[in-house]
Design a protein around this motif. Structure first.
Motif, short mmCIF file in Angstrom:
data_model
loop_
_atom_site.label_atom_id
_atom_site.label_comp_id
_atom_site.label_asym_id
_atom_site.label_seq_id
_atom_site.Cartn_x
_atom_site.Cartn_y
_atom_site.Cartn_z
N LEU A 1 80.81 -85.72 14.64
CA LEU A 1 81.30 -86.74 13.71
C LEU A 1 80.25 -87.82 13.48
O LEU A 1 80.01 -88.24 12.33
CB LEU A 1 82.58 -87.38 14.27
CG LEU A 1 83.20 -88.47 13.39
CD1 LEU A 1 83.59 -87.92 12.03
CD2 LEU A 1 84.41 -89.09 14.08
N TYR A 2 79.59 -88.26 14.54
CA TYR A 2 78.56 -89.30 14.41
C TYR A 2 77.43 -88.82 13.50
O TYR A 2 76.94 -89.57 12.65
CB TYR A 2 78.00 -89.64 15.79
CG TYR A 2 76.84 -90.60 15.76
CD1 TYR A 2 77.03 -91.96 15.51
CD2 TYR A 2 75.53 -90.15 15.97
CE1 TYR A 2 75.96 -92.84 15.49
CE2 TYR A 2 74.45 -91.01 15.94
CZ TYR A 2 74.68 -92.36 15.69
OH TYR A 2 73.61 -93.22 15.66
N ALA B 1 75.12 -76.77 7.98
CA ALA B 1 76.02 -76.79 9.14
C ALA B 1 75.52 -77.78 10.18
O ALA B 1 74.34 -77.79 10.53
CB ALA B 1 76.14 -75.40 9.74
N VAL B 2 76.43 -78.59 10.69
CA VAL B 2 76.15 -79.46 11.82
C VAL B 2 76.85 -78.86 13.03
O VAL B 2 78.06 -78.62 13.00
CB VAL B 2 76.65 -80.90 11.57
CG1 VAL B 2 76.48 -81.76 12.83
CG2 VAL B 2 75.90 -81.52 10.40
N GLN B 3 76.09 -78.60 14.10
CA GLN B 3 76.64 -77.96 15.30
C GLN B 3 76.53 -78.91 16.49
O GLN B 3 75.58 -79.67 16.61
CB GLN B 3 75.89 -76.68 15.63
CG GLN B 3 76.05 -75.57 14.60
CD GLN B 3 75.33 -74.30 15.05
OE1 GLN B 3 74.43 -74.35 15.88
NE2 GLN B 3 75.73 -73.19 14.49
N ARG C 1 84.20 -77.41 5.88
CA ARG C 1 84.80 -76.28 6.60
C ARG C 1 84.45 -76.47 8.06
O ARG C 1 83.27 -76.63 8.41
CB ARG C 1 84.26 -74.94 6.10
CG ARG C 1 84.87 -74.43 4.81
CD ARG C 1 86.35 -74.09 4.97
NE ARG C 1 86.61 -73.21 6.12
CZ ARG C 1 86.40 -71.90 6.11
NH1 ARG C 1 85.92 -71.28 5.04
NH2 ARG C 1 86.66 -71.19 7.19
N ILE C 2 85.45 -76.46 8.92
CA ILE C 2 85.24 -76.67 10.35
C ILE C 2 85.66 -75.42 11.11
O ILE C 2 86.69 -74.81 10.81
CB ILE C 2 86.03 -77.89 10.84
CG1 ILE C 2 85.55 -79.14 10.11
CG2 ILE C 2 85.88 -78.07 12.36
CD1 ILE C 2 86.43 -80.36 10.36
N ARG D 1 80.29 -73.90 20.53
CA ARG D 1 79.84 -74.92 19.60
C ARG D 1 80.87 -75.21 18.51
O ARG D 1 81.52 -74.30 17.99
CB ARG D 1 78.54 -74.49 18.91
CG ARG D 1 77.40 -74.21 19.89
CD ARG D 1 76.39 -75.30 19.86
NE ARG D 1 75.41 -75.13 20.91
CZ ARG D 1 74.52 -76.06 21.24
NH1 ARG D 1 74.53 -77.20 20.58
NH2 ARG D 1 73.66 -75.86 22.20
N ILE D 2 80.99 -76.50 18.17
CA ILE D 2 81.79 -76.94 17.03
C ILE D 2 80.87 -76.93 15.81
O ILE D 2 79.73 -77.39 15.89
CB ILE D 2 82.33 -78.36 17.25
CG1 ILE D 2 83.07 -78.46 18.58
CG2 ILE D 2 83.22 -78.79 16.09
CD1 ILE D 2 83.29 -79.90 19.04
N VAL D 3 81.35 -76.41 14.71
CA VAL D 3 80.53 -76.30 13.50
C VAL D 3 81.25 -76.95 12.33
O VAL D 3 82.42 -76.66 12.06
CB VAL D 3 80.21 -74.83 13.16
CG1 VAL D 3 79.26 -74.76 11.97
CG2 VAL D 3 79.59 -74.12 14.37
#
Length: 470
Positions: free
Chosen positions: A429-430, A419-421, A403-404, A410-412
């Motif tokens: 992405l990396y 969650a990667v922020q 889920r984006i 911030r992009i989550v």
């Protein structure tokens, strides 16, 4: 000054053309200029004597060691070879950056110099009156007044006020609707009492005006009905007032306010929205001894068009009419960012005073449009493969689905409750790839697309919908 210009075969022709007339040697180091390595550059500097090197602004390598070993400074050129012709004539007049591409660096330098001129003129110019250390009228910059409607019912009022000031508002106008009481007005202004910036009270109700005098710096608005009731109290409080026409003319109401003893009077001839008399209302902005109020927000809010261009044009109209205060608002989603846009527009108009047009000022309001399109070298290839249409049936990644979304700036990306922020799509992405959360190439491509869309949504203040069109 002898200059080394390493380039690639793709841009060789443009670089050689730009170098004509300069003591510069163009050396092709490969197909793509930005792929130049420190080792290759070091070899070139051992063969010839140069005073400086200008590498592609797209280069990501560090040339610090090459500089130390050779003693020759290595600067970043423009990101696009087509812009080199604008950079070379400036060599010796400016200092390029070792880390920032020349076009970006010069743009930021010009913007900084432009803002210095704006600030210098503001210090030097006279004014008609001063409100809490803020110059109004005279030759000073048009001041941006940002409105908050129904301030007494705004749950995060203080944050909104501070946000408007940080976005460039000179004055924040607090509106009070028909349901507001004097107690509401006192409560609102008491909560903001420690903010030492100009605040205005937007109401024509005498009781609410009277309550606002404990802190308000400006009253919006006075006319023939409320001036006899509270005009003298406004004057005794030393508060400025925006005067509007009602059943009486603006000139008569200004005279009433003057007789009441109000010293700082700002005349508002009332700007009409487009389609409802905009052009006709401009004739009411006649030169007078009192500074004018220009209600640009009334036009932008009632126009289904991007606010940034509308605000720039309205600021230009206001400048020609000699307006001192320009009103803007962010009531609707389409006008979000108008305060920042209008502040920049007023700064542009300061710089445009001694020019026939507000262009090439060092600062601008170009966001999506380009001032000048770049001509990139054509792509070279031998064969063409027509892209196949991607099948509707997709293979789901066994690692799971994401889920984006966006939260603030911030992009989550969320998967399995984690969650990667991040602020940049490539960083998110990396992180996902290095964590082993993706196992299919098409899934990685999909994530890159959606994460970049999320970054664009943040950059341009738009909503984001995963899998939706941007």
């Amino acid at each position: 000054m002898r200059i080394l210009l390493p380039t690639g075969t793709a841009t060789e022709e443009m670089v050689r053309k730009a170098a004509v007339g300069f003591d510069a040697e163009v050396v092709v180091t490969g197909e793509i200029a930005s792929f130049l390595t420190p080792h290759r550059l070091g070899e070139l500097l051992k063969k010839e004597q140069y005073d400086m090197v200008i590498v592609s602004g797209m280069s990501t390598a560090s040339f610090e060691q090459v500089e130390r070993e050779s003693g020759v400074p290595v600067y970043r050129g423009p990101r696009h070879a087509a812009d080199l012709a604008m950079i070379l004539p400036l060599i010796g007049k400016i200092t390029l950056s070792r880390t920032i591409p020349a076009d970006e660096y010069l743009t930021s330098q010009r913007a900084a110099e432009a803002m210095v001129r704006v600030e210098e003129r503001e210090r030097e110019d006279g004014c008609d009156c001063i409100i809490r250390s803020l110059k109004i009228g005279g030759g000073s910059r048009m001041k941006v007044l940002a409105e908050i409607m129904d301030a007494h019912r705004c749950g995060n009022l203080r944050q909104r006020v501070e946000d408007f000031f940080s976005s460039g508002a000179d004055i924040v106008d607090l509106g009070f609707g028909f349901d507001a009481t004097p107690a509401d007005v006192i409560r609102v202004f008491s909560a903001l009492d420690d903010i030492d910036r100009p605040l205005a009270a937007d109401t024509q109700d005498p009781a609410l005006i009277r309550a606002a005098l404990v802190r308000a710096d400006i009253i919006l608005s006075l006319q023939e009905e409320n001036i006899p009731i509270v005009g003298k109290e406004v004057a005794r409080a030393g508060v400025a007032a925006v005067v509007v026409p009602g059943t009486s003319t603006l000139a008569k109401n200004v005279t009433l306010a003057k007789r009441a003893g109000i010293r700082c009077i700002i005349a508002d001839p009332l700007l009409r929205p487009a389609g409802s008399g905009l052009v006709a209302s401009l004739k009411n902005f006649k030169k007078s001894r009192y500074p004018h109020f220009f209600g640009a927000g009334n036009v932008a809010e009632l126009l289904d068009a991007d606010s940034i261009g509308a605000n720039a044009l309205l600021a230009g109209m206001a400048m020609e009419l000699g307006a001192a205060v320009i009103f803007t608002s962010e009531h609707s989603d389409k006008t979000r960012g108008s305060v920042r846009e209008m502040r920049r527009a007023t700064e542009m108009m300061v710089l445009a005073r001694d020019r026939p047009y507000p262009k090439d000022l060092g600062i601008d309001l170009l966001v999506l449009k380009e001032k000048r399109r770049r001509c990139e070298p054509p792509l070279e290839y031998d064969t063409v493969i027509t892209a196949k249409e991607m099948p509707d049936d997709i293979e789901y990644d066994p690692k799971g689905n994401f889920r984006i979304g966006i939260e603030g700036d911030r992009i989550v990306a969320v998967i399995h409750g984690k969650a990667v922020q991040g602020k940049r799509w490539q960083d998110v992405l990396y992180t996902l790839l290095t964590r082993g959360d993706v196992s299919l190439l098409d899934h990685a491509g999909y994530l890159g697309r959606e994460l970049y869309k999320a970054e664009l949504a943040i950059r341009y203040g738009r909503s984001f919908e995963q899998d939706g069109e941007f």
